[in-house]
Write an enzyme that holds these catalytic residues in place. Structure first.
Site, PDB file in Angstrom:
ATOM      1  N   ARG A   1     -10.507 -11.292  -0.148  1.00  0.00           N
ATOM      2  CA  ARG A   1     -11.334 -12.380  -0.651  1.00  0.00           C
ATOM      3  C   ARG A   1     -10.678 -13.772  -1.058  1.00  0.00           C
ATOM      4  NH1 ARG A   1     -11.729  -8.908  -5.973  1.00  0.00           N
ATOM      5  NH2 ARG A   1     -10.833  -7.152  -3.795  1.00  0.00           N
TER       6      ARG A   1
ATOM      7  N   LYS B   1       0.830  -1.280  -0.262  1.00  0.00           N
ATOM      8  CA  LYS B   1      -0.346   0.162  -0.337  1.00  0.00           C
ATOM      9  C   LYS B   1       1.061   1.715   0.060  1.00  0.00           C
ATOM     10  CE  LYS B   1      -3.570  -2.217   2.603  1.00  0.00           C
ATOM     11  NZ  LYS B   1      -5.227  -2.221   1.695  1.00  0.00           N
TER      12      LYS B   1
END
Length: 519
Positions: A367, A293
């Site tokens: 996910r 990130k």
């Protein structure tokens, strides 16, 4: 935790540090000032019926979230009156909305930090109103101070005064206007207490720094709570996950020195007719992995386990409430870190379901852990599965910071989940699963890729998860990325930091399931 009691005592003679009353906005059409809400009649009488005028002089309007303090009138044991805004005055005889009462109680409780005892005389028309006020008080009084001053580490269980100069949460709240011996009122307050205490436990977990809450530590907290409340628990560590073929969870946790865990919590009732499975994303820290990130996006990533915290809290609350429903909670726990052993963009993982996933972005890791847990939950053939996750920034762009999205493979169930959220006072909105977006996840190497089209990214994530739900099983996905962690100032009963988003929705859904209604 703030103590709660119901009382029928007269307001003037009640020994307390403060009396909380409600004030609403008067009708704009009549250009009237603030209106004193029902419940505060004794206080108004002590001001010779002029309390509204006094409040207006002090600048009060009755707007939501507004707090006005004034000295109590002569003859009252309590020295202080706290008038809290309820927002618009309801239509005649309709009563105040439960969420308005919940927010007002939360604002007042927060404003009374450092106070030992306060009496709440907000308008109560029935037991449900008492429950809303009780919930608001307990949620609004929350504070997380374990790492401030002499609070010590959260591992020591210290969560009290906010450092040397801070204020402890409101010590005791007395709800006047309730009926202590009435079964409905008593049950409403007991329910509010159980839900709020577990929601606040979820907040504590979310706020705990990742150096103190890795997957193993989270699993230990779940084990302790399960033992306390008669919930069966099973924890799969790295070896068990490898043996079972949980490639998604293992792949996400591969780069961390802290191994991943899959925790299964099982609450059963002998009278249950429905089985509800809840699945939570539990990334105890999300650096993004190799797809690191950018600066400015890492600081709050301890909150990426908010979905697992919500599921954990909901299962424990259901057990405390002895709901007549079977609930299985799955906590998919991992830490997503970059290292020489981390999963790389381009790697292919074989999931618990047997499907292969090409990892195009290691920051789309939630996910992957959910996919394994969803397939594990599907093997038990529950009546419905609900997963909860801080899954996509795209959902924040779509719905903002206070509303979570709901996707489902069944329109009626999506509506039922939305109704449960509305009944609980949690802002949510139904979202679609457009079939044309599925093609974007086609992979030349594997069965599916973990990324698709950039536009509609939140919906793409939902479509990915749908691939790992067992055939014929009703499923819903809650993307709580926006409301799970409040980086701004507190509002209503919502604190800065972890919020416990979705806990109340899940509990309400479990109650509906206990009543045989999941549609």
């Amino acid at each position: 935790m703030t103590a709660l009691t119901l009382s029928t005592a007269a307001v003037p003679g009640l020994r307390a540090d403060a009396i909380v009353i409600g004030v609403a906005k008067g009708s704009a059409a009549k250009a009237s000032g603030p209106v004193v809400a029902p419940g505060a009649e004794a206080v108004d009488q002590a001001f010779d019926g002029g309390l509204a005028g006094v409040l207006e002089t002090l600048g009060a309007s009755g707007a939501e979230g507004e707090v006005t303090k004034l000295p109590a009138p002569s003859g009252f044991k309590a020295p202080l009156v706290v008038a809290v805004g309820l927002g618009a005055q309801p239509e005649k005889d309709s009563g105040y909305d439960a969420e308005a009462l919940r927010k007002a109680a939360g604002v007042a409780a927060r404003a009374l930090a450092g106070t030992k005892k306060a009496a709440f005389v907000l308008p109560l028309t029935d037991a449900a109103d008492a429950g809303a006020v009780a919930e608001g008080v307990l949620l609004g009084a929350y504070s997380f101070d374990a790492y401030k001053g002499d609070g010590g580490s959260a591992k020591n269980g210290k969560n009290g005064k906010n450092g040397k100069n801070g204020k402890a949460p409101l010590g005791e709240a007395v709800l006047l206007g309730g009926k202590p011996r009435d079964k409905a009122f008593k049950a409403a307050v007991e329910r509010a207490t159980a839900v709020a205490e577990e929601l606040n436990r979820a907040r504590d977990l979310i706020n705990t720094p990742p150096n103190d809450l890795d997957p193993e530590a989270f699993a230990a907290v779940a084990q302790a709570a399960a033992k306390e409340h008669g919930i069966k628990v099973q924890v799969l560590d790295e070896k068990a996950l490898a043996k079972g073929g949980y490639g998604g969870i293992l792949g996400v946790g591969a780069g961390s020195a802290s191994g991943p865990r899959l925790v299964k919590l099982s609450y059963t009732s002998s009278k249950a007719k429905k089985h509800l499975a809840l699945v939570g994303k539990g990334i105890t820290y999300d650096s993004g992995g190799i797809s690191l990130k950018p600066a400015g996006h890492n600081e709050t990533m301890k909150c990426d386990m908010s979905g697992a915290a919500a599921v954990f809290a909901a299962v424990v609350a259901a057990a405390r409430l002895r709901l007549e429903v079977n609930i299985t909670g799955w906590l998919a726990l991992a830490e997503n870190m970059p290292s020489g052993s981390a999963t790389r963009p381009g790697d292919v993982l074989r999931m618990f379901s047997g499907k292969t996933v090409e990892v195009l972005n290691t920051d789309a890791e939630g996910r992957l852990v959910l996919a394994d847990a969803l397939w594990a939950a599907s093997q038990e053939k529950p009546d419905a599965i609900v997963d909860v996750a801080t899954l996509t920034g795209a959902m924040m762009l779509a719905l903002g910071n206070r509303t979570f999205g709901i996707m489902a493979n069944d329109d009626a169930f999506r509506s039922a989940v939305h109704e449960a959220a509305e009944e609980s006072g949690e802002p949510a909105w139904p979202m679609p699963l457009p079939e044309h977006l599925r093609k974007g996840m086609d992979s030349a190497t594997a069965d599916i890729a973990n990324m698709g089209e950039r536009m509609g990214g939140g919906l793409v994530a939902g479509l990915f998860l749908r691939e790992f739900v067992g055939e014929g099983i009703t499923w819903a996905h809650l993307d709580i990325a926006g409301p799970a962690f409040n980086e701004g100032g507190p509002f209503g009963y919502t604190p800065k930091g972890g919020t416990g988003s979705a806990v109340r929705t899940l509990v309400r859904l479990a109650e509906r399931a206990a009543a045989g209604d999941l549609s």
